[in-house]
Design a protein around this motif. Structure first.
Motif, PDB file in Angstrom:
ATOM      1  N   ASP A 134      38.946  52.698  33.081  1.00  0.00           N
ATOM      2  CA  ASP A 134      37.803  52.230  32.312  1.00  0.00           C
ATOM      3  C   ASP A 134      36.508  52.273  33.103  1.00  0.00           C
ATOM      4  OD1 ASP A 134      38.636  48.683  32.629  1.00  0.00           O
ATOM      5  OD2 ASP A 134      38.667  50.344  34.038  1.00  0.00           O
ATOM      6  N   PHE A 135      36.438  53.169  34.052  1.00  0.00           N
ATOM      7  CA  PHE A 135      35.187  53.330  34.780  1.00  0.00           C
ATOM      8  C   PHE A 135      34.262  54.254  34.017  1.00  0.00           C
ATOM      9  CE2 PHE A 135      35.726  51.053  38.487  1.00  0.00           C
ATOM     10  CZ  PHE A 135      36.906  51.337  39.130  1.00  0.00           C
ATOM     11  N   ALA A 136      32.994  53.944  34.090  1.00  0.00           N
ATOM     12  CA  ALA A 136      32.017  54.920  33.624  1.00  0.00           C
ATOM     13  C   ALA A 136      31.947  56.000  34.687  1.00  0.00           C
ATOM     14  CB  ALA A 136      30.661  54.249  33.448  1.00  0.00           C
TER      15      ALA A 136
ATOM     16  N   SER B 110      41.127  51.339  38.286  1.00  0.00           N
ATOM     17  CA  SER B 110      40.392  50.868  37.113  1.00  0.00           C
ATOM     18  C   SER B 110      39.500  49.734  37.580  1.00  0.00           C
ATOM     19  CB  SER B 110      41.337  50.376  36.016  1.00  0.00           C
ATOM     20  OG  SER B 110      41.879  49.136  36.347  1.00  0.00           O
ATOM     21  N   THR B 111      38.674  49.239  36.698  1.00  0.00           N
ATOM     22  CA  THR B 111      37.739  48.194  37.118  1.00  0.00           C
ATOM     23  C   THR B 111      38.481  46.958  37.623  1.00  0.00           C
ATOM     24  OG1 THR B 111      37.626  47.535  34.822  1.00  0.00           O
ATOM     25  CG2 THR B 111      35.812  48.838  35.661  1.00  0.00           C
ATOM     26  N   HIS B 112      39.656  46.758  37.081  1.00  0.00           N
ATOM     27  CA  HIS B 112      40.418  45.587  37.500  1.00  0.00           C
ATOM     28  C   HIS B 112      40.834  45.701  38.955  1.00  0.00           C
ATOM     29  CE1 HIS B 112      43.191  42.292  37.288  1.00  0.00           C
ATOM     30  NE2 HIS B 112      44.195  43.052  37.653  1.00  0.00           N
ATOM     31  N   TRP B 113      41.091  46.933  39.377  1.00  0.00           N
ATOM     32  CA  TRP B 113      41.596  47.143  40.728  1.00  0.00           C
ATOM     33  C   TRP B 113      40.490  47.300  41.765  1.00  0.00           C
ATOM     34  CZ3 TRP B 113      46.743  47.973  42.378  1.00  0.00           C
ATOM     35  CH2 TRP B 113      47.692  47.933  41.364  1.00  0.00           C
ATOM     36  N   LYS B 114      39.263  47.302  41.277  1.00  0.00           N
ATOM     37  CA  LYS B 114      38.190  47.749  42.160  1.00  0.00           C
ATOM     38  C   LYS B 114      38.097  46.958  43.456  1.00  0.00           C
ATOM     39  CE  LYS B 114      33.297  48.764  41.658  1.00  0.00           C
ATOM     40  NZ  LYS B 114      32.174  48.713  40.733  1.00  0.00           N
ATOM     41  N   HIS B 115      38.280  45.653  43.347  1.00  0.00           N
ATOM     42  CA  HIS B 115      38.091  44.858  44.558  1.00  0.00           C
ATOM     43  C   HIS B 115      39.375  44.268  45.101  1.00  0.00           C
ATOM     44  CE1 HIS B 115      33.795  45.109  44.276  1.00  0.00           C
ATOM     45  NE2 HIS B 115      33.884  44.871  43.002  1.00  0.00           N
ATOM     46  N   LEU B 116      40.472  44.621  44.476  1.00  0.00           N
ATOM     47  CA  LEU B 116      41.723  43.988  44.894  1.00  0.00           C
ATOM     48  C   LEU B 116      42.076  44.286  46.336  1.00  0.00           C
ATOM     49  CD1 LEU B 116      44.095  44.384  41.844  1.00  0.00           C
ATOM     50  CD2 LEU B 116      43.129  42.315  42.761  1.00  0.00           C
ATOM     51  N   TRP B 117      41.775  45.512  46.749  1.00  0.00           N
ATOM     52  CA  TRP B 117      42.201  45.843  48.105  1.00  0.00           C
ATOM     53  C   TRP B 117      41.446  45.001  49.125  1.00  0.00           C
ATOM     54  CZ3 TRP B 117      39.396  47.815  52.198  1.00  0.00           C
ATOM     55  CH2 TRP B 117      38.103  48.240  51.929  1.00  0.00           C
ATOM     56  N   LYS B 118      40.207  44.703  48.806  1.00  0.00           N
ATOM     57  CA  LYS B 118      39.444  43.906  49.763  1.00  0.00           C
ATOM     58  C   LYS B 118      40.035  42.512  49.874  1.00  0.00           C
ATOM     59  CE  LYS B 118      35.069  46.057  48.806  1.00  0.00           C
ATOM     60  NZ  LYS B 118      33.832  45.845  48.087  1.00  0.00           N
ATOM     61  N   GLU B 119      40.409  41.970  48.717  1.00  0.00           N
ATOM     62  CA  GLU B 119      40.973  40.635  48.764  1.00  0.00           C
ATOM     63  C   GLU B 119      42.302  40.634  49.482  1.00  0.00           C
ATOM     64  OE1 GLU B 119      41.147  39.762  44.658  1.00  0.00           O
ATOM     65  OE2 GLU B 119      38.998  40.062  44.467  1.00  0.00           O
ATOM     66  N   ALA B 120      43.024  41.730  49.360  1.00  0.00           N
ATOM     67  CA  ALA B 120      44.351  41.760  49.964  1.00  0.00           C
ATOM     68  C   ALA B 120      44.287  41.998  51.468  1.00  0.00           C
ATOM     69  CB  ALA B 120      45.182  42.874  49.322  1.00  0.00           C
ATOM     70  N   LEU B 121      43.383  42.847  51.879  1.00  0.00           N
ATOM     71  CA  LEU B 121      43.458  43.307  53.264  1.00  0.00           C
ATOM     72  C   LEU B 121      42.362  42.793  54.169  1.00  0.00           C
ATOM     73  CD1 LEU B 121      44.405  47.027  52.690  1.00  0.00           C
ATOM     74  CD2 LEU B 121      45.881  45.128  53.147  1.00  0.00           C
ATOM     75  N   LEU B 122      41.407  42.092  53.601  1.00  0.00           N
ATOM     76  CA  LEU B 122      40.325  41.643  54.463  1.00  0.00           C
ATOM     77  C   LEU B 122      40.317  40.129  54.528  1.00  0.00           C
ATOM     78  CD1 LEU B 122      37.469  43.992  53.225  1.00  0.00           C
ATOM     79  CD2 LEU B 122      39.036  44.363  55.073  1.00  0.00           C
ATOM     80  N   ASP B 123      40.091  39.645  55.692  1.00  0.00           N
ATOM     81  CA  ASP B 123      39.967  38.204  55.887  1.00  0.00           C
ATOM     82  C   ASP B 123      38.632  37.710  55.381  1.00  0.00           C
ATOM     83  OD1 ASP B 123      41.627  37.319  58.986  1.00  0.00           O
ATOM     84  OD2 ASP B 123      41.934  36.664  56.917  1.00  0.00           O
TER      85      ASP B 123
END
Lengths: 152, 561
Positions: A134-136, B110-123
């Motif tokens: 769902d990205f633009a 997807s937009t949902h995943w956009k920041h997940l990696w940061k939350e998972a891997l960064l302190d």
């Protein structure tokens, strides 16, 4: 050989499973419930309604999982056990989450991780898991540029 | 009554700083759960009411059972996509099992995943409020970063700096690159600032023969005596994203602490007016992208091999400093670029120069001096040509070539003084009229070794009206013996593509012309020779859609930057 106590678990679609109590306790949820009910006196115990439609399949899996105690067999068996398709994995996830079974959850998580690792690129991951992009277009471009540092 | 008393709730309401996604509220739930939650409710209320009060949650449980919430807000996720619906904690767990590159890649899903990696891997660091303190924390994080025995899978730090300074994301990748991303902060009015980076790069291995004489002249470098233990991270590349006037001092204080730096990337720095890099002896690669206010760039180093730039044409000043003993004739110092990306499709500032002094007085004989008599030698193509002489991967804009081409340079009638070593070329233009094609073909005369050619038409590219310099010089282009493939992109319609193809086919000479066109989107078309058209006497070449993407022809190395 001591007769281990059996607990009877009833799933949402009214199927009753007899499992050894030591196995049933692997699930944190059941463990808590059991403790509360103080069911030690009962040999056959009908604990509660476990209102998960998927619990039926899951309970089977769980029992089988815990029956294999030997380590070498276990790792082989586990890898085969988790080679299921997405729908089954999903059900396992739900069940593991609801019943709070750590080892099962770890196994499923690892399997999903392996799936993702095996995918060559993002598109394949999306197709495998059915994730909707769902990205633009511009957002996607920006993210790609932002993350290019990882690959340079 | 709250039915999940005591169950640990995950931070579903946590705000993710993402102004882009305001219209897509993220919610990890779906309607799938609503019926089961309701049923649970019934069960718990009717059958085990007593448990509600005495369920205790074990805080020391390593496995966190997460509450799967009911769906409340709308979401854009596919109902078949179960994995995105999983609670965040589980997704973090999955991401932390992946190798670092794969984990960062999940941000594309997807937009949902956009920041997940940061939350998972960064302190996440909350008690640091100044950028200077953050930089200190980052430095110590880097120093302690043990590549082999990392207790937790933590690859960086996120700092939430207060007072509207936004946040700083510092992450280390497995290929020894450190990225500092200041872009999450809100910067409405970028104030101009100058970035001055003085490197402190450790000299190369002193036992290697070619640098044998180095130590005679060089002063004692303080970082040499203390070699870090072998397990710790040696940051080899540094990426600075969105540095602003608030952070530039802190950033310049960080750079000297990275003695093993080989590559520096500076991107998207609003407000950056001038960039000065001094004493960059060991720096091999410099990448400057998308800094809209940049006016001048000055570099002083001795081993730059790759320079990639995207933005306006500004005042470039590059000096190659050679510290070698004077008797060495063939040292490798100097700015002998083998990779140059000059993507200046945005146009030029009024005051611009191209001042590349790549040769030092002692090395490489006496091939210096300007062969051209034109007034401004810093704007003449001759000097540009000398600076990109050995480049193997080149990106060039047509307008830059045309504007700097001096009429006095010998062409067509005589051999050019220099040939380029270009193996792959990316040519950027805004449209391909006859004159523009002539310009390209004229440039190709300088590239006898060319293997791959990419042509991109970008309507936003700066358009220099044709000056007619090339109309008389090129009628038939020279054959390029090594040319394997030409990829063209951005042509408005098929007619223009065919026109271009016609002019390009002679370049292939005897070989089978391979021209791949990418009109828009992802489908590719190959140039195919249609036998039946040939029989009819018509022009035999046509572009046809091809099913399989041909993997033998990778894109130009600069295209995806």
């Amino acid at each position: 050989m001591l007769l281990s106590k059996n607990s009877a678990l009833e799933s949402k679609d009214n199927e009753i499973f007899e499992v050894e109590e030591s196995i049933a306790i692997q699930s944190e949820l059941i463990k808590t419930m059991t403790t509360m009910v103080n069911s030690k006196a009962y040999v056959n115990e009908r604990n509660q309604m476990v209102p998960e439609a998927r619990c039926r399949k899951q309970a089977n899996y769980h029992v089988e999982q815990n029956n294999k105690i030997v380590d070498e067999e276990l790792s082989d068996w586990e890898s085969k056990f988790f080679e299921v398709d997405m729908d089954d994995l999903h059900e396992l996830f739900m069940a593991a989450n609801y019943l709070e079974i750590e080892s099962l959850l770890n196994g499923v998580t690892k399997r999903v991780g392996d799936f993702i690792k095996a995918c060559k690129n993002v598109e394949v991951i999306r197709q495998t898991f059915g994730i909707n992009n769902d990205f633009a277009a511009q957002q996607e471009e920006e993210i790609r540029k932002l993350n290019s540092w990882n690959h340079i | 009554m709250e039915k999940k008393v005591g169950r640990k709730k995950i931070k579903q309401e946590k705000q993710r700083h993402d102004p882009d996604d305001d219209n897509n509220p993220r919610n990890t739930s779906s309607s799938r759960y609503s019926d089961t939650s309701g049923l649970k409710d019934y069960v718990f209320h009717q059958i085990i009411p007593s448990f509600m009060y005495i369920w205790k949650h074990d805080q020391e449980k390593s496995y966190k059972h997460v509450d799967v919430p009911k769906s409340s807000a709308k979401n854009n996720m596919d109902p078949n996509d179960f994995i995105s619906h999983l609670p965040d904690d589980i997704l973090h767990h999955i991401i932390s099992l992946l190798p670092f590159k794969s984990a960062v890649r999940t941000s594309f899903l997807s937009t949902h995943w956009k920041h997940l990696w940061k939350e998972a891997l960064l302190d996440s660091v909350h008690d640091v409020i100044t950028i200077e303190a953050a930089i200190t924390a980052i430095t110590s994080f880097v120093d302690d970063f043990d590549t082999r025995h990392r207790p937790r899978n933590k690859w960086g730090l996120i700092f939430e700096l207060g007072h509207g300074r936004g946040s700083l994301v510092a992450s280390i990748s497995s290929n020894s690159s450190l990225k500092l991303d200041f872009s999450a902060g809100k910067q409405e009015f970028p104030m101009p600032f100058d970035l001055f980076l003085k490197m402190n790069i450790a000299p190369p291995n002193r036992l290697s023969r070619r640098y044998m004489f180095d130590w005679l002249l060089e002063e004692n470098h303080p970082s040499q005596s203390e070699q870090p233990p072998s397990n710790t991270m040696r940051v080899k590349s540094l990426h600075l994203i969105s540095v602003s006037h608030l952070s530039n001092m802190a950033v310049s204080s960080l750079v000297p602490k990275l003695p093993f730096l080989r590559s520096l990337t500076i991107a998207k720095c609003n407000g950056l007016q001038s960039l000065q890099i001094k004493e960059a002896k060991g720096l091999r690669k410099l990448v400057v992208l998308d800094c809209p206010h940049l006016q001048s760039l000055s570099f002083e180093g001795s081993s730059l091999k790759s320079f990639r730039y995207r933005g306006n044409l500004v005042s470039f000043r590059f000096r190659g400093k050679c510290n070698c003993f004077p008797l060495i004739r063939f040292c490798e110092c100097g700015l002998l670029l083998d990779d140059a990306m000059i993507d200046i499709r945005q146009g030029a500032l009024t005051q611009w120069t191209w001042d590349f002094e790549i040769e030092t007085p002692f090395s490489r004989g006496l091939r210096k001096g300007n062969h051209c008599d034109c007034a401004n030698k810093y704007k003449c193509f001759n000097s540009i040509l000398r600076s990109i002489k050995d480049v193997q991967s080149l990106t060039m804009c047509r307008w830059f070539y045309e504007t700097t081409m001096c009429k006095k340079l010998p062409f067509s009638s005589r051999c050019p003084k220099y040939y380029l070593s270009v193996l792959e070329l990316w040519w950027i233009d805004c449209s391909m009229e006859r004159e523009s094609i002539n310009a390209l073909l004229c440039f190709l005369k300088l590239c006898p070794n060319l293997k791959r050619l990419n042509i991109t038409l970008d309507p936003k590219c700066y358009n220099l009206p044709s000056t007619g310099k090339f109309s008389t010089s090129v009628i038939v282009p020279d054959k390029l013996d090594d040319l394997k493939v030409v990829k063209i992109e951005g042509f408005a319609n098929e007619e223009k593509e065919n026109f271009m193809a016609r002019r390009l086919i002679p370049l292939f000479g005897e070989n089978n012309p391979v021209i791949i066109s990418k009109p828009n989107g992802k489908c590719l078309k190959h140039l195919v020779k249609m036998a039946k058209l040939e029989k009819k006497g018509k022009y035999p070449y046509k572009f046809e859609m091809v099913e399989n993407v041909d993997e033998n022809f990778p894109d130009h190395v600069h295209i995806n930057i």
